[in-house]
Motif scaffolding. Structure first.
Motif, PDB file in Angstrom:
ATOM      1  N   TRP A   1       0.854  -1.201   0.000  1.00 22.15           N
ATOM      2  CA  TRP A   1       0.000   0.000   0.000  1.00 22.15           C
ATOM      3  C   TRP A   1       0.887   1.247   0.000  1.00 22.15           C
ATOM      4  O   TRP A   1       1.804   1.376   0.796  1.00 22.15           O
ATOM      5  CB  TRP A   1      -0.910  -0.011   1.233  1.00 22.15           C
ATOM      6  CG  TRP A   1      -1.712   1.243   1.382  1.00 22.15           C
ATOM      7  CD1 TRP A   1      -1.622   2.162   2.374  1.00 22.15           C
ATOM      8  CD2 TRP A   1      -2.730   1.735   0.488  1.00 22.15           C
ATOM      9  NE1 TRP A   1      -2.509   3.176   2.166  1.00 22.15           N
ATOM     10  CE2 TRP A   1      -3.209   2.954   1.012  1.00 22.15           C
ATOM     11  CE3 TRP A   1      -3.270   1.259  -0.720  1.00 22.15           C
ATOM     12  CZ2 TRP A   1      -4.197   3.708   0.389  1.00 22.15           C
ATOM     13  CZ3 TRP A   1      -4.259   2.020  -1.342  1.00 22.15           C
ATOM     14  CH2 TRP A   1      -4.712   3.221  -0.785  1.00 22.15           C
ATOM     15  N   ARG A   2       0.650   2.137  -0.972  1.00 21.57           N
ATOM     16  CA  ARG A   2       1.425   3.364  -1.142  1.00 21.57           C
ATOM     17  C   ARG A   2       2.919   3.089  -1.341  1.00 21.57           C
ATOM     18  O   ARG A   2       3.767   3.859  -0.887  1.00 21.57           O
ATOM     19  CB  ARG A   2       1.232   4.306   0.059  1.00 21.57           C
ATOM     20  CG  ARG A   2      -0.147   4.926   0.101  1.00 21.57           C
ATOM     21  CD  ARG A   2      -0.241   6.013  -0.953  1.00 21.57           C
ATOM     22  NE  ARG A   2      -1.555   6.606  -1.044  1.00 21.57           N
ATOM     23  CZ  ARG A   2      -2.271   6.687  -2.177  1.00 21.57           C
ATOM     24  NH1 ARG A   2      -1.836   6.182  -3.290  1.00 21.57           N
ATOM     25  NH2 ARG A   2      -3.427   7.287  -2.195  1.00 21.57           N
TER      26      ARG A   2
ATOM     27  N   GLY B   1       3.795   3.034  -7.900  1.00 21.23           N
ATOM     28  CA  GLY B   1       2.730   4.037  -7.852  1.00 21.23           C
ATOM     29  C   GLY B   1       2.820   5.001  -9.024  1.00 21.23           C
ATOM     30  O   GLY B   1       3.719   4.916  -9.854  1.00 21.23           O
TER      31      GLY B   1
ATOM     32  N   THR C   1      -6.869  -0.716  -5.836  1.00 19.10           N
ATOM     33  CA  THR C   1      -5.840  -0.371  -6.822  1.00 19.10           C
ATOM     34  C   THR C   1      -6.028  -1.127  -8.142  1.00 19.10           C
ATOM     35  O   THR C   1      -6.741  -2.137  -8.204  1.00 19.10           O
ATOM     36  CB  THR C   1      -4.439  -0.718  -6.274  1.00 19.10           C
ATOM     37  OG1 THR C   1      -4.379  -2.149  -6.091  1.00 19.10           O
ATOM     38  CG2 THR C   1      -4.149  -0.010  -4.966  1.00 19.10           C
TER      39      THR C   1
END
Ligand code: FAD
Length: 277
Positions: A49-50, A55, A105
């Motif tokens: 995540w992140r 990203g 996502t």
């Protein structure tokens, strides 16, 4: 006890994947957490995540590259995606509600590979190529060959999805997206589809049609793509599309819909892609 790691860089993430292919790869968790109570507790979790190396969204070299870690909110709000890859922006807007879009996502939708994954027909129609990586190196895979069966994909146990690469459609390409569910929002698709149709002087030169929820995986409607080539956009192409689709898919009956309903809706969705508005 379950191990938990947030990798510092891609090399560490890939090394973990190689060493522990059975560990859970966690992105937004919107699919994984729903199923967590029905699954065995994993030996470890790699939390992406992140995770910056996968990203972001970039535009250049005639394509848009969407990091696997980009959320549906980021996809939906991106000006170049809205303008050039409208089916994907529209699909993003219909994935769950705002909370799910803020957390879910691209990599997660591709990773789950549900036949009702809303972005997947758009990835097919927009000719997406996935970039995946492992300690063995990076590779590209056309999304059209990615799904191998019901919720199964080409992803090897030591690989991660890194990004989706989507070519910018030419000026003579019309794109479209349609989702049909039980209601306008927060609904699991009964049928959904996306199209990229190249047109010259009102005649279809080529088309890519992606469909979801009509088979055990997202599919390209290749019979339709062949049938509409050379047809005049409007009623002629729409009827050719409808007939070709009817002869080429066999949707299933399940709790959400009957096969007959799905077939009729899928025909309408696909025919509408070729109507002149
Ligand atoms: C209330 C609710 C409504 C929803 N509505 C919709 C909807 O309308 N349409 C729709 O399509 N989906 C919907 N979903 C499903 C879900 O939100 C999406 O599939 C979302 O894109 C999943 O992303 P995620 O980051 O949360 O995935 P996660 O749950 O973190 O992961 C999902 C899978 O992908 C794998 N994965 C994630 N990232 C990678 C990577 N980089 N490399 C390799 N594997 C990876 C994970 O290991 C896991 O197997 C809904 C979910 C909920 C809870």
């Amino acid at each position: 006890m379950t191990a938990y790691v947030r990798p510092r860089d891609l090399a560490e993430a890939l090394a973990l994947r190689a060493e522990h292919p059975d560990w859970m790869v966690l992105a937004g968790g919107t699919d994984l957490m729903v199923n967590a109570i029905h699954q065995k507790v994993p030996a470890g979790i790699v939390d992406l995540w992140r995770f910056a190396p996968i990203g972001g969204i970039t535009v250049g070299d005639g394509r848009i590259t969407i990091g696997a870690g980009a959320t549906w909110t980021e996809v939906e709000r991106h000006p170049a995606i809205r303008e050039k890859l409208a089916p994907l922006a529209l699909a993003a807007r219909e994935i769950g509600a705002l909370q799910i879009q803020a957390r879910g996502t691209v990599g997660g939708n591709v990773g789950t590979s549900s036949p009702v994954g809303d972005s997947l027909p758009a990835l097919l129609a927009l000719d997406c190529e996935l970039e995946v990586a492992s300690v063995r190196g990076h590779r590209r895979a056309p999304y059209s060959a990615w799904c191998t069966g019901y919720r199964t994909t080409q992803l090897a146990p030591d690989e991660l999805v890194i990004a989706a690469h989507l070519p910018l459609p030419g000026a003579n390409v019309r794109t479209a997206w349609r989702k049909v569910g039980t209601r306008r929002a927060q609904s699991i698709s009964k049928v959904m589809g996306a199209a990229a149709i190249e047109v010259d002087a009102g005649v279809v030169v080529s088309a890519r049609i992606g469909l979801g929820a009509v088979a055990n995986r997202p599919i390209r409607a290749t019979a339709v793509e062949e049938a509409v080539r050379g047809q005049r956009l409007g009623a002629q192409a729409a009827e050719a599309a409808r007939a070709a689709l009817r002869a080429s898919i066999a949707p299933i009956d399940d709790v959400r819909s009957t096969a007959a309903y799905r077939l009729e809706v899928a025909e309408n969705v696909v025919a509408r892609f070729f109507h002149v508005s």
